[in-house]
Write a protein that holds these residues in place. Structure first.
Motif, PDB file in Angstrom:
ATOM      1  N   UNK A 445       0.926  -1.082   0.121  1.00 18.82           N
ATOM      2  CA  UNK A 445      -0.006   0.015   0.063  1.00 18.82           C
ATOM      3  C   UNK A 445       1.073   1.118   0.018  1.00 18.82           C
ATOM      4  N   UNK A 446       0.592   2.351  -0.943  1.00 18.61           N
ATOM      5  CA  UNK A 446       1.013   3.609  -0.889  1.00 18.61           C
ATOM      6  C   UNK A 446       0.016   4.665  -1.042  1.00 18.61           C
ATOM      7  N   UNK A 447       0.364   5.568  -0.462  1.00 20.25           N
ATOM      8  CA  UNK A 447      -0.375   6.803  -0.268  1.00 20.25           C
ATOM      9  C   UNK A 447       0.408   8.105  -0.651  1.00 20.25           C
ATOM     10  N   UNK A 448       0.114   8.720  -1.534  1.00 23.74           N
ATOM     11  CA  UNK A 448       0.707  10.228  -2.105  1.00 23.74           C
ATOM     12  C   UNK A 448      -0.055  11.361  -1.911  1.00 23.74           C
ATOM     13  N   UNK A 449       0.160  12.457  -1.342  1.00 23.53           N
ATOM     14  CA  UNK A 449      -0.683  13.571  -1.523  1.00 23.53           C
ATOM     15  C   UNK A 449      -0.145  14.940  -2.246  1.00 23.53           C
TER      16      UNK A 449
END
Length: 753
Positions: A445-449
């Motif tokens: 899982x990866x999250x970018x903002x």
């Protein structure tokens, strides 16, 4: 405990009394020489097995071999392909009202399949289903895997309760078997055309058998539909969601009368929806419960599109007694959805849901002959699947709050299973089944903002999580059957089911501490009776009590003013369901038939769930900060009473014409349409009425019909939940709901050749 004992005693007493009368009426257990027709070579819809005709045996494959429905010790509902066509059933969501205790609803992220109040929640599409679909023997555990429209179906078998020991893995709450029609030996087929006036669109379906020789034959089937919507979008001045479907299938069979029969199938489907069936519910802000919405996006309309390919290759090899069955399967889909994430005309947020999935599988099983003291099914199963999930949330006025999340999962499964049935006497038999499953999952899982995270899939990395699960589990089942005669059987079963653990998926609030959730397990007790009244009909009864440990729950929770639409995914320590189900059919006169099913579910609740999700404006009181205690609360989608009935009358008009009329009421008592007992999602008791009147040729060569659905025009909620970013932008108490279709009338024409 006393309530359960009274329920089970009542069913047993009724079964014994009816069985005794049936045995007295049919000494010797009926006609042992009576033929049992099968349906694998049905050439057209007129030949499909249906529960309706009393003179026909209903053959099912619920236990991986062909058996009479009345011989199978399972609470089992069968829906024939002809019924799906006659009732204008186009999707799995439309199927559910025909089967009590079955709910199939659509949420913003995924479909839900729920049996007896148990099913996978919609919060994370990465969850395996608790009620698994099998299409021609191919496992479908992803909620979107077999979302293509119905096409040329022979029958559906709905198996209630845990089925993991024999049917397949992850069936902790039940399974749905879908059986397609196979090629016939002679040239022929059908065309079924329908025009829906309310949705202003046509549906055309057809199939043709193409025998090349005595040994080789094909069946080609196709379907096209272009239907309008039933929610009026006042901002865009159009009805949504409009839906365009195109699906094609080819099935080939090679059978030269030798020991090997080969069946190959390929199917492609393309489903495109303009708009989604969601509306915001916020009465104090001018958004009441109705069939309207006003969502819009500046650059595009909402949509939900899916493209799928499914293929299978089956070998049936006669080994001079037992039969070896090999089924190789391939299943893949790509899903793309665009959603107005504030769910109203504010144009404050947008969301993209993308999924890509593919699965290969192989099953081998050895099936003994239907003779002898001991009969068995043994086999092995392997599958390898990959899921890639992308989600974005774009907050249009505050770009830094936008996020892009990516979730990738690999899942490899090995399984061995077997069933042994011992015919101790001509009347008494014992059944034992066992499945061992070894499953490994790896997830990233990866999250970018950042300003472009929701549009260009780039940004500043905010979170990176990895996880892996490797575990084995055993699902056993034992049962006993006693036949008073061929027309009366009682049974009792004990079974265990399970569903693998997993990961949070591409949600916005995933954390390393809560990334993984535990496996789900079920223990079930069931007794039942299957009673046939020769020349009249049948009555099948089942009473059950099932306990779930670590029930997997996933649901959207209120934003509480934030700019992130959060999801709860976790385990409820214990839940319990118990009740009684009945299936029946009776020909009361040569021209009149009555059939249907009923369900009573007196208990369906969270026994323990002190750290559950909260609904909008609910004051947290749970054991974890921000959680709510759901212990003792009733499960969602579990009405105490539900039923569906059909009254059919037919008569000859002379000149080779026949008139047929069917009246089909269906009802449910009060239930919650979410997983948190939110009073706003409470659906009051309702009764809906469908009807059909048709005139056609006596030999079934053609038919014209008028079909009506929901003639009472009931306004009912299919699913409800927290309002996502509408809680932040519109009203802290806002909800999003799906509304079931309104009254609609269609004209239908069938031709068989």
């Amino acid at each position: 405990m006393k309530t359960r004992d009274r329920l089970l005693s009542a069913v047993a007493a009724l079964a014994m009394a009816t069985a005794a009368s049936a045995q007295a009426a049919t000494p010797g257990g009926g006609d042992p020489g009576q033929a049992t027709p099968t349906t694998s070579d049905a050439a057209d819809p007129a030949q499909a097995v249906a529960p309706a005709p009393i003179g026909d045996e209903i053959i099912v494959t619920a236990q991986r071999r062909s058996e009479r429905l009345q011989d199978v010790p399972i609470s089992l509902a069968v829906v024939a392909g002809d019924t799906l066509q006659d009732r204008s059933i186009q999707t799995f969501e439309q199927l559910a009202p025909l089967v009590p205790n079955l709910t199939i609803a659509k949420s913003p992220a995924a479909n839900m399949i729920i049996l007896r109040g148990i099913g996978s929640s919609p919060g994370s599409p990465s969850l395996d289903q608790s009620v698994v679909m099998f299409i021609d023997g191919i496992y479908g555990g992803n909620a979107r895997q077999f979302s293509a429209p119905f096409l040329d179906i022979e029958r559906l078998e709905i198996l209630r309760g845990p089925q993991g020991a024999l049917v397949g893995r992850n069936t902790s709450a039940g399974a749905i078997n879908v059986i397609s029609r196979k090629p016939g030996h002679e040239f022929g087929g059908y065309v079924n055309a329908l025009y829906n006036f309310a949705f202003d669109g046509p549906t055309v379906e057809g199939a043709v058998d193409l025998p090349v020789s005595d040994a080789v034959r094909f069946r080609v089937a196709g379907k096209y539909s272009d239907m309008g919507g039933y929610l009026y979008n006042s901002y865009l001045d159009e009805d949504q969601p409009s839906r365009r479907e195109a699906v094609g299938r080819i099935v080939g069979v090679v059978d030269n009368g030798g020991p090997v029969v080969v069946t190959a199938k390929y199917e492609h489907s393309d489903v495109r929806s303009n708009g989604i069936p969601m509306q915001v519910l916020a009465p104090t802000k001018g958004y009441p419960l109705d069939r309207s919405k006003d969502t819009y996006l500046q650059d595009d309309n909402e949509y939900d599109n899916i493209h799928a390919n499914n293929a299978s290759l089956q070998f049936d090899v006669d080994l001079g007694g037992p039969t070896l069955v090999s089924i190789s399967g391939y299943s893949a889909f790509v899903n793309r959805s665009l959603i107005d994430a504030d769910f109203y005309s504010g144009n404050f947020a947008t969301a993209i849901f993308n999924q890509k999935f593919d699965q290969v599988s192989q099953e081998l099983r050895l099936v003994s002959p239907d003779a002898g003291t001991f009969r068995y099914v043994v086999g092995g199963y392997y599958s390898d699947s990959k899921l890639m999930e992308q989600r974005t949330t774009g907050v249009l006025f505050a770009p830094p709050a936008s996020t892009y999340r990516e979730f990738r999962q690999n899942n490899e499964v090995y399984s061995a299973f077997g069933q042994l049935t011992a015919y101790l006497t001509s009347q008494l038999r014992l059944n034992g089944s066992l499945r061992y499953t070894h499953e490994s999952k790896t997830a990233h899982y990866k999250r970018w903002g950042g300003p472009q995270a929701a549009t260009d899939y780039i940004g500043v990395l905010q979170e990176a999580i990895a996880g892996d699960i490797e575990a084995g589990r055993v699902d056993p089942a034992v049962g006993i059957q006693y036949e008073f005669s061929r027309n009366a059987m009682v049974y009792a079963t004990f079974s265990k089911g399970s569903k693998s653990g997993g990961f949070q998926g591409a949600i916005s609030n995933a954390t390393a501490e809560a990334f993984e959730f535990r496996p789900e397990r079920s223990t079930s007790y069931e007794i039942g009776a299957k009673l046939t009244l020769p020349g009249v009909g049948f009555l099948n009864l089942a009473a059950f009590d099932t306990i779930y440990k670590d029930l997997q729950v996933s649901a959207q929770i209120p934003t509480n003013g934030s700019l992130t639409a959060a999801i709860f995914t976790g385990n409820a320590p214990e839940a319990r369901v118990k009740g009684i189900e009945a299936e029946f059919s009776a020909r009361l006169a040569s021209f009149f038939r009555f059939d249907g099913s009923l369900s009573w579910l007196p208990q369906a609740k969270y026994v323990e769930f002190t750290s559950g999700p909260c609904y909008p404006l609910q004051e947290p009181d749970g054991s974890v900060i921000g959680s709510c205690d759901q212990s003792g609360e009733r499960l969602g989608f579990s009405p105490r009473w539900s039923g569906a009935m059909n009254f059919t009358a037919e008569t000859s008009l002379g000149s080779d014409l026949r008139l047929t009329g069917t009246l089909s009421p269906r009802f449910q008592s009060r239930s919650y349409r979410d997983f948190m007992n939110d009073p706003v999602t409470e659906q009051k008791s309702f009764t809906k009425l469908d009807a059909r009147i048709a005139i056609g040729a006596e030999d079934g060569g053609w038919e014209l019909a008028l079909v009506g659905q929901n003639l009472t025009n009931e306004l009912t909620v299919g699913f409800g939940g927290a309002g996502g970013l509408a809680n932040t932008f519109l009203d802290p108490g806002a909800h999003i709901v799906t509304i079931d279709p309104p009254r609609n009338i269609s004209v239908q024409a069938k031709i068989r050749f």
